[in-house]
Design a protein around this motif. Structure first.
Motif, mmCIF file in Angstrom:
data_model
loop_
_atom_site.group_PDB
_atom_site.id
_atom_site.type_symbol
_atom_site.label_atom_id
_atom_site.label_comp_id
_atom_site.label_asym_id
_atom_site.label_seq_id
_atom_site.Cartn_x
_atom_site.Cartn_y
_atom_site.Cartn_z
ATOM 1 N N SER A 43 67.994 93.284 32.389
ATOM 2 C CA SER A 43 66.877 92.327 32.397
ATOM 3 C C SER A 43 65.923 92.608 33.559
ATOM 4 O O SER A 43 66.355 92.882 34.685
ATOM 5 N N LYS A 44 64.615 92.505 33.257
ATOM 6 C CA LYS A 44 63.619 92.727 34.324
ATOM 7 C C LYS A 44 63.312 91.426 35.065
ATOM 8 O O LYS A 44 62.560 91.437 36.035
ATOM 9 N N VAL A 45 63.838 90.305 34.564
ATOM 10 C CA VAL A 45 63.464 89.029 35.167
ATOM 11 C C VAL A 45 64.642 88.331 35.863
ATOM 12 O O VAL A 45 64.514 87.182 36.290
ATOM 13 N N GLY A 46 65.758 89.053 36.004
ATOM 14 C CA GLY A 46 66.961 88.480 36.617
ATOM 15 C C GLY A 46 66.707 87.918 38.008
ATOM 16 O O GLY A 46 67.144 86.805 38.333
ATOM 17 N N THR A 47 65.986 88.666 38.828
ATOM 18 C CA THR A 47 65.757 88.228 40.212
ATOM 19 C C THR A 47 64.861 86.989 40.254
ATOM 20 O O THR A 47 65.106 86.054 41.032
ATOM 21 N N LEU A 48 63.838 87.003 39.401
ATOM 22 C CA LEU A 48 62.936 85.846 39.339
ATOM 23 C C LEU A 48 63.712 84.594 38.927
ATOM 24 O O LEU A 48 63.561 83.523 39.531
#
Ligand code: C5P
Ligand code: MG
Length: 212
Positions: free
Chosen positions: A71-76
């Protein structure tokens, strides 16, 4: 004369059946809202058992997405969850939409959504014509009771937001951003409220009346 009347009756019955079947073919949604610790997850499990809904928790879907290594949005997502902030609707609505249309059931409980105006607007734009929102189940619980429940859950949940610091922020977000959404739906007569400061079984006795 009788033949004409029968013909007209048949036509109206047909029209009624078409309109009912069109309505039935769209997924039927109940949104479940309430503060952290109000009992959303607990009551949803009971509603699933008794009334055959599929339960989708926006928070659970976001936590699963956060864990997904591709996922590219895990940190967000992690940053928002820890700060008690609301993740942008594109992400959350995308996860909900995928889960709804991957499932054969036509009845869904969506817990913890829409949490703010961004959630509401994004949902209406993306899903407004694809589903029917039956009503909003609002679980209303005093903050002191919710706090005790969440801090108790925090002893074993392993959640990064079940602690005093995060909880304060989650309540602020709830009061400032989520309560106005409940008020918005109240204006349309869509809210069914239940006070939830008692045991899960006692709460469910109140909840079930809204589904029967
Ligand atoms: O509903 P739950 O307590 O599981 O939500 C945990 C957190 O997930 C929220 O505090 C928020 O950070 C995030 N969330 C969100 N948008 C939603 C639902 C949950 O950003 N619609
Ligand atoms: Mg929950």
């Amino acid at each position: 004369m009788l033949a004409i009347q029968t013909h007209l009756l048949n036509r109206s019955v047909c029209r009624l059946l078409v309109s009912v079947s069109k309505k039935m073919s769209k997924p039927q949604i109940v949104f479940v809202l309430g503060g952290p610790g109000a009992g959303k997850g607990t009551q949803c499990s009971k509603i699933v058992e008794t009334f055959g809904y599929t339960h989708l928790s926006a928070g659970d879907l976001l936590r699963a997405e956060r864990k997904n290594p591709s996922s590219k949005v895990g940190t967000l997502i992690e940053r928002c969850i820890k700060e008690g902030k609301i993740v942008p609707v594109k992400i959350t609505c995308g996860l909900l939409k995928t889960a709804i249309f991957a499932n054969k059931n036509t009845k869904f409980l969506i817990d913890g959504f829409p949490r703010n105006k961004d959630n509401l607007d994004g949902w209406d734009e993306e899903m407004g014509d694809k589903v029917d929102v039956q009503f909003i189940l609002y679980l209303d619980c005093p903050e002191e009771v919710c706090t005790k429940r969440i801090l108790n859950r925090g002893l074993t949940s392993g959640r990064t937001d079940d602690n005093v610091e995060s909880l304060k922020k989650r309540f602020q977000t709830y009061v400032n951003e989520t309560l106005p959404i409940i008020k918005h739906y109240e204006k349309d007569g869509k809210v069914r409220s239940v006070v939830t400061d008692c045991t899960p079984d006692e709460v469910f006795e109140r909840v079930r009346k809204h589904f029967s």
